[in-house]
Design a protein around this motif. Structure first.
Motif, PDB file in Angstrom:
ATOM      1  N   ILE A 183      25.217  33.585  45.842  1.00  0.00           N
ATOM      2  CA  ILE A 183      24.891  34.621  44.857  1.00  0.00           C
ATOM      3  C   ILE A 183      23.555  34.321  44.182  1.00  0.00           C
ATOM      4  O   ILE A 183      22.712  35.217  44.020  1.00  0.00           O
ATOM      5  CB  ILE A 183      26.038  34.757  43.825  1.00  0.00           C
ATOM      6  N   GLU A 184      23.346  33.065  43.812  1.00  0.00           N
ATOM      7  CA  GLU A 184      22.069  32.683  43.198  1.00  0.00           C
ATOM      8  C   GLU A 184      20.907  32.912  44.158  1.00  0.00           C
ATOM      9  O   GLU A 184      19.851  33.403  43.745  1.00  0.00           O
ATOM     10  CB  GLU A 184      22.110  31.220  42.743  1.00  0.00           C
ATOM     11  N   ARG A 197      25.040  42.829  45.220  1.00  0.00           N
ATOM     12  CA  ARG A 197      25.125  41.730  44.239  1.00  0.00           C
ATOM     13  C   ARG A 197      26.455  41.764  43.475  1.00  0.00           C
ATOM     14  O   ARG A 197      27.143  40.742  43.418  1.00  0.00           O
ATOM     15  CB  ARG A 197      23.929  41.776  43.295  1.00  0.00           C
ATOM     16  N   VAL A 247      21.136  47.032  47.218  1.00  0.00           N
ATOM     17  CA  VAL A 247      21.431  45.602  47.119  1.00  0.00           C
ATOM     18  C   VAL A 247      21.755  45.249  45.671  1.00  0.00           C
ATOM     19  O   VAL A 247      22.737  44.563  45.386  1.00  0.00           O
ATOM     20  CB  VAL A 247      20.270  44.734  47.655  1.00  0.00           C
ATOM     21  N   GLY A 248      20.930  45.749  44.747  1.00  0.00           N
ATOM     22  CA  GLY A 248      21.157  45.455  43.335  1.00  0.00           C
ATOM     23  C   GLY A 248      22.402  46.128  42.768  1.00  0.00           C
ATOM     24  O   GLY A 248      23.140  45.534  41.989  1.00  0.00           O
ATOM     25  N   HIS A 266      16.278  38.735  45.716  1.00  0.00           N
ATOM     26  CA  HIS A 266      16.165  40.125  45.284  1.00  0.00           C
ATOM     27  C   HIS A 266      15.027  40.296  44.272  1.00  0.00           C
ATOM     28  O   HIS A 266      14.268  41.269  44.350  1.00  0.00           O
ATOM     29  CB  HIS A 266      17.497  40.611  44.700  1.00  0.00           C
ATOM     30  N   ARG A 315      29.530  38.961  43.640  1.00  0.00           N
ATOM     31  CA  ARG A 315      30.045  38.304  42.425  1.00  0.00           C
ATOM     32  C   ARG A 315      31.552  38.529  42.290  1.00  0.00           C
ATOM     33  O   ARG A 315      32.283  37.618  41.919  1.00  0.00           O
ATOM     34  CB  ARG A 315      29.328  38.840  41.183  1.00  0.00           C
ATOM     35  N   LEU A 364      20.782  35.119  46.644  1.00  0.00           N
ATOM     36  CA  LEU A 364      20.578  36.564  46.748  1.00  0.00           C
ATOM     37  C   LEU A 364      19.830  37.087  45.527  1.00  0.00           C
ATOM     38  O   LEU A 364      18.902  37.888  45.668  1.00  0.00           O
ATOM     39  CB  LEU A 364      21.905  37.297  46.916  1.00  0.00           C
ATOM     40  N   GLU A 365      20.219  36.643  44.358  1.00  0.00           N
ATOM     41  CA  GLU A 365      19.556  37.129  43.149  1.00  0.00           C
ATOM     42  C   GLU A 365      18.092  36.693  43.102  1.00  0.00           C
ATOM     43  O   GLU A 365      17.214  37.478  42.746  1.00  0.00           O
ATOM     44  CB  GLU A 365      20.329  36.693  41.909  1.00  0.00           C
TER      45      GLU A 365
END
Length: 174
Positions: free
Chosen positions: A24-25, A86, A81-82, A31, A90, A27-28
């Motif tokens: 997740i981190e 995401r 994606v956002g 992004h 999560r 991807l963020e």
């Protein structure tokens, strides 16, 4: 381009692994990086369009319209994606992506397919001398077919991988 494709590839390779905090981190972080790159692409692209055409629509070539369309699609995909990927990751932390509900998994697959389509199409448009002056009747055949091939191929691949993996998880231990 490399960052996005690398993350898509890495995600595909780890479909059966639980979604972790690091995923997740990553991807963020990616992004944010891609969003900043898109801002730069839009600024430089609009500037180049103005320099070359003065925003006179009759000066826009089919290739330019195609590039603009792909960039719009790529930007919309980034919003997906956002807005979807995401939060979905999560909400499913510690669960393998391959075991997500079919609709969520299909949407995530299509977001990845659109990403692959946009990046590969941009590369093709930028590197092909033949497409530089291609008329609409060529571009309006090539890119929808390419999109369909990637969509069908991507979803069939995922269906095969998912069935194989879920069947493997359900098999009794020997």
């Amino acid at each position: 381009m490399g960052t996005a494709l690398y993350f898509d590839y890495r995600s595909f390779q780890s479909l059966s692994d639980p979604i972790g905090k690091v995923d997740i981190e990553d991807l963020e972080r990616i992004h944010v990086w891609i969003t900043a790159a898109f801002v730069g692409l839009w600024i430089t692209g609009i500037t180049l369009i103005y320099i070359r055409t003065g925003f006179q629509l009759e000066a826009f070539s089919p290739k330019l319209w195609t590039k603009i369309s792909i960039m719009v699609l790529m930007t919309l995909n980034s919003f997906m994606v956002g807005a979807f990927i995401r939060p979905m990751m999560r909400n499913n932390m510690m669960r393998p992506m391959i075991s997500l509900p079919p609709m969520q998994f299909a949407v995530a697959t299509q977001v990845a397919v659109v990403s692959l389509f946009c990046w590969s199409s941009g590369l093709l448009l930028g590197s092909s001398a033949a497409l530089k002056t291609a008329p609409w009747d060529v571009l309006l055949v090539i890119f929808p077919i390419w999109f369909a091939v990637l969509t069908i191929g991507g979803h069939l691949t995922i269906v095969f991988v998912r069935r194989r993996a879920l069947g493997h998880f359900a098999a009794p231990a020997e």
